[in-house]
Design an enzyme around this catalytic site. Sequence first.
Site, short mmCIF file in Angstrom:
data_model
loop_
_atom_site.label_atom_id
_atom_site.label_comp_id
_atom_site.label_asym_id
_atom_site.label_seq_id
_atom_site.Cartn_x
_atom_site.Cartn_y
_atom_site.Cartn_z
CG ASP A 96 -2.51 0.40 1.13
OD1 ASP A 96 -2.52 1.25 0.32
OD2 ASP A 96 -2.87 -0.63 1.62
CG ASP A 197 -4.67 5.03 0.92
OD1 ASP A 197 -6.11 4.83 1.45
OD2 ASP A 197 -5.08 6.58 1.17
CD GLU A 252 -9.00 4.10 -2.05
OE1 GLU A 252 -9.68 3.70 -1.44
OE2 GLU A 252 -8.28 4.73 -1.42
CG HIS A 326 -9.02 -1.73 3.94
ND1 HIS A 326 -8.79 -1.93 2.23
CD2 HIS A 326 -8.71 -0.63 4.01
CE1 HIS A 326 -8.14 -0.77 2.23
NE2 HIS A 326 -7.77 0.05 2.68
CG ASP A 327 -11.49 1.94 3.35
OD1 ASP A 327 -11.43 1.56 4.31
OD2 ASP A 327 -10.75 1.97 1.94
#
Length: 570
Positions: A96, A197, A252, A326-327
């Site tokens: 990440d 991210d 993302e 994960h979100d």
Amino acid sequence: MTWWKEGIVYQIYPRSFADSTGNGVGDLRGIISKLDYLVELGVDIVWLNPIYQSPNDDNGYDISDYDAIMAEFGTMADFDELLAGLHQRGIRLIMDLVVNHCSDEHPWFVSSRANPTGPYRDYYFWRDGDQDRAPNNWLSVFSGSAWEFDPASRQYYLHLFSKKQPDLNWANPDLRQDIYRMMRRWFDKGVDGFRMDVINMISKHPHLPSVGDEIQLSWGGEYFINGPKLHDYMQEMHREVLQHYDCMTVGECFDVDIEQGKQLVGADRNELQMIFQMEHMALDHGPAGKWDAQATWSRVALKSILKRWIEGLDGIGWNSQFWMNHDQPRAVSRFGNDQSFRIESAQALAAVTLTLPGTPYIYMGEEIGMTNVQYPIEAYRDLEITSWYREQLAQGRDPVQLLTSIHRMGRDNARTPMQWTDGPQAGFTTGMPWLRVNPNFAQINVAAAQAEEQGVWPWYQRLIALRKVRKTLVYGHYESFMDSSEQVFAYRRRDANGDFLVLVNLSDQPADLTLPEPVRRDDWHLVMTNRGPADQPSRPNLAQPSVWLQYLSPWQAVVAERPLGVNNGT
């Protein structure tokens, strides 16, 4: 062969995957102990959520040292062993990359805050403002103002997320070079790529203007999403770093449309290889956003979104396919039926992910059909949940209604510990887990799922194996049918090497099929289906083309192949 197109990604949330020490927190050695599990499942790329040193205000997305491992997770020696173990097994690792913001405990920010005239001050967004009035009215993602007042310098700094996550100022060339050097260090260590991210938030409008009414807090995304210098920064990153490595990149990206997507992933653009577009993640959002989510969602809208992205990027760039991360809430609870059709609906969703064009992403636990949780508010650990709950409670909202929204959409749904066995704490830890284990672990766990011949785990394993050997499911042309159906997702993948038909009933009710005549011919060979004659004893054999070309049982998924050389025009 392009490895990141043909690969299957498995996302690991390290804190919740496997604990090797008994302290209740997943760690790197826990992941090392499960490497053969990943091989058995068949995945060949692992994406790790942040493992860098962090005070953990936002579970590792507030990084205080990009070059160190979080002590809770282990050491750099553990990381080196993990990376070597993955590579020995033919599995690549993507990390990440969190560079829209860092932690307020990062040395850059500590220096920036302490010395207003120093070289690090401009690594962040510092602005004048009265103590009771911020520089603009932007709303933070985690509720409240996106600005925090610093009494020592009597200025505010920008934080689009937590106040402990100050935004980095990408307009500063020295900052960018520091980031590029950090990326090169990880690549030189042997990592295979980055998931980036909120990467389309790194470019802000230079004047940071308010939105509408300057007094009321408002979402300022128009001034910091897809900003004016985004493509300049991404192309510079490619020149400085990415082009020098055989690497994978996925960004993302919120609030992107097809045209913006083409610019970000176009093969001739030298920016990213893939993005996570979030349009289908808002399918069930209400007028007030995710916390106003509705229990129902439109299959027609889902298919339309995915089709637009598939066709829009065809021949230009590459897609990514996912139901959750994960979100997001657990896929089977959100898009399937986690009660009466948990296994079947988890299988149906898997069939879509693993047969559509684009790289498939599987989130840990998805392969066994893990579900959402319904905890009391004190059991949640996510900063977004707790901040929103306090804010809404202060405004007089009903706590029962708030908790219902959290149960449906809260991020901790995805972050509960991996359910390995029916033993204590689901085999995740010998201690007290950092977040409660889902109480249904006695029924839903890896050991049980692997033993179920017709269960979720073997279905994933077979689909992954099929996609690996039949490259038509990677590169083949996509053609959809029954686009107006609120039940059936039907499409074809074909090229010179194969011809596949995928039929998926995304509903609790039987579905009749209305396929075009050339597709309805009975010369298809059934490759996989998750429902058989025992599911509908009053019906003929559901494994026969004469049946499944006309009818699907609830949540039935069919993957069929037509022999090459057959006149298969439509």
